[in-house]
Motif scaffolding. Structure first.
Motif, PDB file in Angstrom:
ATOM      1  N   ILE A  71     -44.204 -22.298  -7.374  1.00 33.48           N
ATOM      2  CA  ILE A  71     -45.442 -22.558  -7.410  1.00 33.48           C
ATOM      3  C   ILE A  71     -46.148 -22.922  -6.261  1.00 33.48           C
ATOM      4  O   ILE A  71     -47.229 -22.598  -5.930  1.00 33.48           O
ATOM      5  CB  ILE A  71     -45.860 -23.450  -8.592  1.00 33.48           C
ATOM      6  CG1 ILE A  71     -45.758 -22.875 -10.101  1.00 33.48           C
ATOM      7  CG2 ILE A  71     -47.508 -23.887  -8.867  1.00 33.48           C
ATOM      8  CD1 ILE A  71     -46.272 -21.613 -10.326  1.00 33.48           C
ATOM      9  N   TYR A  72     -45.732 -23.989  -5.602  1.00 34.53           N
ATOM     10  CA  TYR A  72     -46.274 -24.523  -4.269  1.00 34.53           C
ATOM     11  C   TYR A  72     -45.870 -23.639  -3.295  1.00 34.53           C
ATOM     12  O   TYR A  72     -46.761 -23.916  -2.157  1.00 34.53           O
ATOM     13  CB  TYR A  72     -45.769 -25.838  -4.169  1.00 34.53           C
ATOM     14  CG  TYR A  72     -46.556 -27.134  -4.906  1.00 34.53           C
ATOM     15  CD1 TYR A  72     -47.280 -27.644  -4.379  1.00 34.53           C
ATOM     16  CD2 TYR A  72     -45.846 -27.336  -6.247  1.00 34.53           C
ATOM     17  CE1 TYR A  72     -48.218 -28.498  -5.183  1.00 34.53           C
ATOM     18  CE2 TYR A  72     -46.518 -28.424  -6.913  1.00 34.53           C
ATOM     19  CZ  TYR A  72     -47.788 -29.025  -6.323  1.00 34.53           C
ATOM     20  OH  TYR A  72     -48.126 -29.841  -7.301  1.00 34.53           O
ATOM     21  N   TYR A  78     -50.733 -20.227  -4.216  1.00 31.55           N
ATOM     22  CA  TYR A  78     -51.047 -21.228  -3.476  1.00 31.55           C
ATOM     23  C   TYR A  78     -50.349 -21.200  -1.945  1.00 31.55           C
ATOM     24  O   TYR A  78     -50.668 -22.099  -1.373  1.00 31.55           O
ATOM     25  CB  TYR A  78     -50.157 -22.417  -4.480  1.00 31.55           C
ATOM     26  CG  TYR A  78     -51.066 -22.649  -5.840  1.00 31.55           C
ATOM     27  CD1 TYR A  78     -52.386 -23.171  -5.766  1.00 31.55           C
ATOM     28  CD2 TYR A  78     -50.305 -22.173  -6.864  1.00 31.55           C
ATOM     29  CE1 TYR A  78     -52.797 -23.298  -7.145  1.00 31.55           C
ATOM     30  CE2 TYR A  78     -50.774 -22.266  -8.117  1.00 31.55           C
ATOM     31  CZ  TYR A  78     -52.158 -22.926  -8.179  1.00 31.55           C
ATOM     32  OH  TYR A  78     -52.795 -23.142  -9.466  1.00 31.55           O
ATOM     33  N   TYR A 115     -55.059 -18.601  -1.042  1.00 31.95           N
ATOM     34  CA  TYR A 115     -54.405 -19.689  -0.264  1.00 31.95           C
ATOM     35  C   TYR A 115     -55.049 -19.688   1.450  1.00 31.95           C
ATOM     36  O   TYR A 115     -54.880 -20.878   1.788  1.00 31.95           O
ATOM     37  CB  TYR A 115     -52.738 -19.695  -0.108  1.00 31.95           C
ATOM     38  CG  TYR A 115     -52.198 -18.520   0.933  1.00 31.95           C
ATOM     39  CD1 TYR A 115     -51.777 -18.775   2.065  1.00 31.95           C
ATOM     40  CD2 TYR A 115     -51.888 -17.401   0.018  1.00 31.95           C
ATOM     41  CE1 TYR A 115     -51.116 -17.804   2.682  1.00 31.95           C
ATOM     42  CE2 TYR A 115     -51.341 -16.429   0.860  1.00 31.95           C
ATOM     43  CZ  TYR A 115     -51.039 -16.649   2.073  1.00 31.95           C
ATOM     44  OH  TYR A 115     -50.522 -15.431   2.870  1.00 31.95           O
ATOM     45  N   SER A 122     -54.371 -26.492  -4.113  1.00 24.75           N
ATOM     46  CA  SER A 122     -53.028 -27.402  -4.406  1.00 24.75           C
ATOM     47  C   SER A 122     -53.389 -27.388  -6.071  1.00 24.75           C
ATOM     48  O   SER A 122     -54.408 -27.509  -6.499  1.00 24.75           O
ATOM     49  CB  SER A 122     -53.145 -28.882  -4.114  1.00 24.75           C
ATOM     50  OG  SER A 122     -52.080 -29.365  -4.976  1.00 24.75           O
ATOM     51  N   PRO A 123     -52.089 -26.934  -6.637  1.00 22.93           N
ATOM     52  CA  PRO A 123     -52.111 -26.767  -8.229  1.00 22.93           C
ATOM     53  C   PRO A 123     -52.273 -28.202  -8.944  1.00 22.93           C
ATOM     54  O   PRO A 123     -52.460 -28.528 -10.079  1.00 22.93           O
ATOM     55  CB  PRO A 123     -50.807 -25.888  -8.574  1.00 22.93           C
ATOM     56  CG  PRO A 123     -49.992 -26.367  -7.359  1.00 22.93           C
ATOM     57  CD  PRO A 123     -50.875 -26.512  -6.035  1.00 22.93           C
ATOM     58  N   ALA A 125     -49.522 -29.879  -9.972  1.00 17.83           N
ATOM     59  CA  ALA A 125     -48.787 -29.347 -11.052  1.00 17.83           C
ATOM     60  C   ALA A 125     -48.207 -30.660 -11.806  1.00 17.83           C
ATOM     61  O   ALA A 125     -47.973 -31.609 -11.341  1.00 17.83           O
ATOM     62  CB  ALA A 125     -47.779 -28.431 -11.029  1.00 17.83           C
ATOM     63  N   VAL A 142     -51.609 -27.362 -14.615  1.00 23.18           N
ATOM     64  CA  VAL A 142     -52.117 -27.576 -13.363  1.00 23.18           C
ATOM     65  C   VAL A 142     -53.348 -27.769 -13.464  1.00 23.18           C
ATOM     66  O   VAL A 142     -54.225 -27.639 -14.498  1.00 23.18           O
ATOM     67  CB  VAL A 142     -51.951 -26.049 -12.238  1.00 23.18           C
ATOM     68  CG1 VAL A 142     -50.777 -25.628 -12.410  1.00 23.18           C
ATOM     69  CG2 VAL A 142     -52.951 -25.089 -13.086  1.00 23.18           C
ATOM     70  N   ASN A 144     -56.299 -27.287 -10.418  1.00 24.84           N
ATOM     71  CA  ASN A 144     -56.543 -26.750  -9.261  1.00 24.84           C
ATOM     72  C   ASN A 144     -57.699 -27.446  -8.382  1.00 24.84           C
ATOM     73  O   ASN A 144     -58.548 -28.065  -8.943  1.00 24.84           O
ATOM     74  CB  ASN A 144     -56.928 -25.385  -9.146  1.00 24.84           C
ATOM     75  CG  ASN A 144     -55.847 -24.518  -9.559  1.00 24.84           C
ATOM     76  OD1 ASN A 144     -54.669 -24.695  -9.300  1.00 24.84           O
ATOM     77  ND2 ASN A 144     -56.056 -23.491 -10.142  1.00 24.84           N
ATOM     78  N   VAL A 191     -50.677 -17.574 -16.544  1.00 18.24           N
ATOM     79  CA  VAL A 191     -51.538 -18.479 -15.733  1.00 18.24           C
ATOM     80  C   VAL A 191     -52.948 -18.623 -16.482  1.00 18.24           C
ATOM     81  O   VAL A 191     -53.426 -17.534 -17.135  1.00 18.24           O
ATOM     82  CB  VAL A 191     -51.829 -18.143 -14.160  1.00 18.24           C
ATOM     83  CG1 VAL A 191     -50.532 -18.033 -13.609  1.00 18.24           C
ATOM     84  CG2 VAL A 191     -52.633 -17.006 -14.230  1.00 18.24           C
ATOM     85  N   ALA A 207     -57.574 -20.128 -13.215  1.00 20.19           N
ATOM     86  CA  ALA A 207     -56.765 -19.252 -12.318  1.00 20.19           C
ATOM     87  C   ALA A 207     -57.726 -18.817 -11.419  1.00 20.19           C
ATOM     88  O   ALA A 207     -58.870 -19.529 -10.929  1.00 20.19           O
ATOM     89  CB  ALA A 207     -56.110 -17.951 -12.952  1.00 20.19           C
TER      90      ALA A 207
END
Length: 263
Positions: A71-72, A78, A115, A122-123, A125, A142, A144, A191, A207
């Motif tokens: 995810i990151y 992202y 991104y 940043s999510p 998370a 998440v 955002n 998502v 999202a």
């Protein structure tokens, strides 16, 4: 008043006759004494609900660590993506977008360049857990955040961009999930399923759609206009951002709904 009295009398008789030995209306023991006994019986015989123990996710679980990494730094949303983390049977699905096969998902990520448009996205998370019904599925949340100041802006394809304006993204909490195949490749990504639409500045959406709303690019609500726009932009004049895949959808995906249908 007659109706009330009749109903009350009927209820009293019913309660009385439901318990053997109760003869309140026959001159035996008073009805109230039996009524109190009934309440006591109910209180003592009811089962006490005992909550189950809380099953906490292990932060060192291999799939949770892998999901956090993807995810990151591997997803294409992202950060830039890493194709090696995606299964060839990959399917993406969100409330408004999907199903997307691997090729269409990656092309859509390349087109938007989210991104790049929001360099500090940043999510944030949190809440990772393993699905108790599917040991290969990781659920998490998440929220955002970021600033829309990356040049040349959000991509629409064919060299067209929505220019950066410094808008601040404050997302609402969303539910995500990642499902892995037997080789620990990402097979399914979901998502954008909003948990609290009243938080943040994305107008209740998650999202990419939530990001569009936050940066001043309103996204149509589900309905005929959105259905037409997604069909036209996918099947008539596709600039690289797919609303859904028209072919090569992995056989394991069974739903026939596409884009915002059914949402």
């Amino acid at each position: 008043m007659k109706t009330f009295l009749s109903s009350s009398a009927a209820l009293a008789i019913l309660l009385c006759l439901s318990y053997p030995g109760c003869h309140a209306f026959l001159g035996a023991k008073p009805f109230l004494s039996h009524h109190h006994s009934m309440l006591a019986l109910t209180a003592t015989s009811s089962n006490q609900v005992v909550p189950p123990s809380i099953d906490m996710a292990d932060a060192n679980h291999p799939l949770i660590k892998l999901t956090n990494e993807i995810i990151y730094s591997k997803s294409g949303f992202y950060s830039d993506y890493d194709e090696s983390y995606f299964s060839e049977d990959f399917v993406f699905r969100g409330p408004f977008i999907g199903p997307l096969n691997k090729a269409d998902y990656l092309e859509t990520m390349d087109t938007f360049g989210i991104y790049k448009a929001i360099p500090d996205i940043s999510p944030n998370a949190f809440g990772f857990s393993i699905d108790p019904l599917d040991e290969n599925r990781v659920w998490f949340m998440v929220r955002n955040t970021g600033t829309f100041n990356g040049e040349p802006g959000l991509g629409f394809g064919k060299g067209n961009y929505f220019p950066p304006n410094g808008a601040i993204l404050e997302g609402c909490p969303e539910t995500f999930s990642v499902t892995y195949d037997s080789n620990q490749k990402m097979k399914h990504l979901t998502v954008g399923y909003v948990a609290d639409r009243f938080q943040g500045n994305t107008k209740g959406d998650g999202a990419a759609v939530g990001i569009f709303n936050a940066i001043g690019l309103p996204f149509p609500k589900p309905g005929p206009l959105l259905t037409f726009a997604q069909w036209f932009g996918t099947e008539v004049y596709n600039t690289g951002a797919h609303s859904y895949s028209t072919k090569n959808i992995p056989a394991w995906w069974k739903s026939e709904e596409k884009a915002s249908e059914g949402y």
